[in-house]
Design an enzyme around this catalytic site. Structure first.
Site, PDB file in Angstrom:
ATOM      1  N   SER A 146      34.871  32.658  34.845  1.00 61.74           N
ATOM      2  CA  SER A 146      36.091  32.764  35.628  1.00 61.74           C
ATOM      3  C   SER A 146      37.220  33.477  34.884  1.00 61.74           C
ATOM      4  O   SER A 146      38.364  33.001  34.883  1.00 61.74           O
ATOM      5  CB  SER A 146      36.561  31.380  36.096  1.00 61.74           C
ATOM      6  N   PRO A 147      36.961  34.621  34.257  1.00 62.15           N
ATOM      7  CA  PRO A 147      38.041  35.338  33.565  1.00 62.15           C
ATOM      8  C   PRO A 147      39.121  35.859  34.512  1.00 62.15           C
ATOM      9  O   PRO A 147      40.235  36.153  34.077  1.00 62.15           O
ATOM     10  CB  PRO A 147      37.310  36.491  32.867  1.00 62.15           C
ATOM     11  N   GLN A 196      30.016  27.695  26.786  1.00 58.82           N
ATOM     12  CA  GLN A 196      30.411  28.441  27.988  1.00 58.82           C
ATOM     13  C   GLN A 196      31.538  27.685  28.698  1.00 58.82           C
ATOM     14  O   GLN A 196      31.291  26.788  29.501  1.00 58.82           O
ATOM     15  CB  GLN A 196      29.229  28.659  28.931  1.00 58.82           C
ATOM     16  N   ASP A 235      23.520  35.552  33.554  1.00 57.09           N
ATOM     17  CA  ASP A 235      23.716  34.109  33.419  1.00 57.09           C
ATOM     18  C   ASP A 235      23.573  33.424  34.767  1.00 57.09           C
ATOM     19  O   ASP A 235      24.135  33.866  35.778  1.00 57.09           O
ATOM     20  CB  ASP A 235      25.115  33.831  32.858  1.00 57.09           C
ATOM     21  N   LYS A 284      45.655  39.781  44.598  1.00 55.90           N
ATOM     22  CA  LYS A 284      45.563  39.948  46.055  1.00 55.90           C
ATOM     23  C   LYS A 284      46.152  38.775  46.835  1.00 55.90           C
ATOM     24  O   LYS A 284      46.402  38.885  48.039  1.00 55.90           O
ATOM     25  CB  LYS A 284      44.123  40.173  46.480  1.00 55.90           C
ATOM     26  N   ALA A 298      40.101  34.040  37.069  1.00 56.11           N
ATOM     27  CA  ALA A 298      40.639  32.822  37.705  1.00 56.11           C
ATOM     28  C   ALA A 298      40.288  32.777  39.184  1.00 56.11           C
ATOM     29  O   ALA A 298      41.160  32.625  40.052  1.00 56.11           O
ATOM     30  CB  ALA A 298      42.145  32.710  37.496  1.00 56.11           C
ATOM     31  N   GLN A 342      32.358  46.133  42.958  1.00 55.16           N
ATOM     32  CA  GLN A 342      33.118  45.193  42.140  1.00 55.16           C
ATOM     33  C   GLN A 342      32.569  45.149  40.713  1.00 55.16           C
ATOM     34  O   GLN A 342      33.315  44.982  39.754  1.00 55.16           O
ATOM     35  CB  GLN A 342      33.059  43.796  42.761  1.00 55.16           C
ATOM     36  N   TYR A 395      22.935  26.133  40.651  1.00 52.18           N
ATOM     37  CA  TYR A 395      23.554  27.104  41.552  1.00 52.18           C
ATOM     38  C   TYR A 395      22.725  27.238  42.829  1.00 52.18           C
ATOM     39  O   TYR A 395      21.537  27.589  42.779  1.00 52.18           O
ATOM     40  CB  TYR A 395      23.698  28.470  40.887  1.00 52.18           C
TER      41      TYR A 395
END
Length: 336
Positions: free
Chosen positions: A206-207, A177, A49, A216, A209, A291, A54
């Site tokens: 942004s699951p 979305q 996506d 962290k 956040a 990641q 962007y």
């Protein structure tokens, strides 16, 4: 990796999607961005996506180059249109027929593909008749430049109005979305029920956040060096709403729940949004290949009902649930 149907369509997408907002073309060098895309492919992600806005179009170019040489039929490539691009002229923004047609051509060129699987209205355009927007999207589909049409951050009423126009044209909306996470649940009250009724899935961004749900960031302490909260290219602004001590303290209450499931905090966050059966995919981003591998481990995870209830209890005072926030956060007019 598991796959889910996108809305009521026959299209299946990977339940973890890779997105390049705030990374490709801005925060990451192209070589690092390509490494992350290849890590996503290696992990079984087939859905990618992006959006023309962007990095002011650069992200699409980087993604297209990173996917070069891959079998196109094995990928689902999504992009979006609405926000200003280029020099920012009066027609370089919005969902007018002119901007949609010019933008889809430019996006395809940058992505290096003849079509996108999903073309999305990145916001609702209050300055263009909805009939004009939906008809333009229908023409994009009929011309073979997009296979499906979706929206992003539309309210339940906007989705209903759009679907009423799209269905008779044979291009039903298949997705929305929105932002969605354990901390941001505003779609649950109205958008999700309406989407279920009308045959749309959520592709959520942004699951984690903006990284707050990784745990962290600690209350009363400075943000770690090099983290999103210290990024001056847009990351710090986006994460700012969560950098409150009450939120950060509540998030620490999730640590034992993640440990009980043998998940990292990020994996717990991604797995949580996927428990919602109206969510077709959770979009993850990455600045390092490792990641990607971590987040993909959330695919297929089932969180027991009692732990879902505990999560609600831990975050009950800080999670945002007001359905009105979707409309409140939307642009009232096209941005200049």
């Amino acid at each position: 990796m598991e796959h889910r149907h996108l809305g009521s369509s026959g299209l299946k997408i990977s339940e973890i999607a890779y997105g390049n907002w705030l990374t490709h073309g801005s925060q990451l060098e192209n070589e690092a961005a390509t490494a992350c895309v290849h890590a996503a492919l290696d992990a079984g992600i087939t859905t990618f996506d992006t959006a023309d806005v962007y990095a002011n179009t650069a992200a699409e170019t980087v993604l297209g180059e990173a996917l070069r040489g891959q079998r196109r039929e094995s990928l689902e490539i999504f992009t979006k249109v609405y926000w200003p691009t280029g020099p920012g002229g009066p027609n370089d923004v919005g969902l007018s027929r002119k901007h949609i047609m010019e933008s889809v051509h430019a996006s395809l060129r940058r992505l290096g593909t003849e079509y996108v699987d999903l073309y999305q209205a990145h916001r609702f355009d209050t300055e263009t008749p909805l009939e004009e927007t939906i008809q333009a999207f229908a023409d994009v589909v009929r011309q073979g430049k997009a296979l499906y049409i979706g929206v992003s951050e539309w309210t339940a009423d906007q989705i209903r109005a759009g679907q009423a126009l799209a269905r008779p044209l044979g291009i039903p909306l298949v997705s929305n979305q929105p932002q969605y996470s354990m901390l941001w649940r505003v779609i649950e009250g109205e958008v999700v029920p309406t989407s279920r009724e009308l045959g749309l899935s959520q592709i959520v961004w942004s699951p984690v956040a903006q990284g707050v749900l990784t745990g962290k960031y600690l209350p009363g302490q400075a943000a770690p060096a090099g983290s999103r909260a210290t990024d001056d290219k847009g990351g710090a602004r986006m994460i700012g709403r969560w950098m409150r001590d009450d939120v950060l303290a509540a998030v620490q209450g999730l640590v034992p729940i993640a440990a009980e499931l043998d998940l990292t905090m990020a994996q717990l966050a991604v797995a949580w949004v996927l428990q919602n059966d109206n969510v077709a995919a959770a979009i993850i981003g990455a600045s390092r290949p490792e990641q990607v591998a971590e987040n993909v481990a959330a695919a297929g995870v089932s969180i027991p009902a009692e732990l879902m209830t505990r999560i609600d209890s831990v975050l009950g005072q800080v999670a945002e649930t007001d359905p009105a926030r979707t409309a409140q956060d939307a642009p009232a007019r096209r941005p200049a």
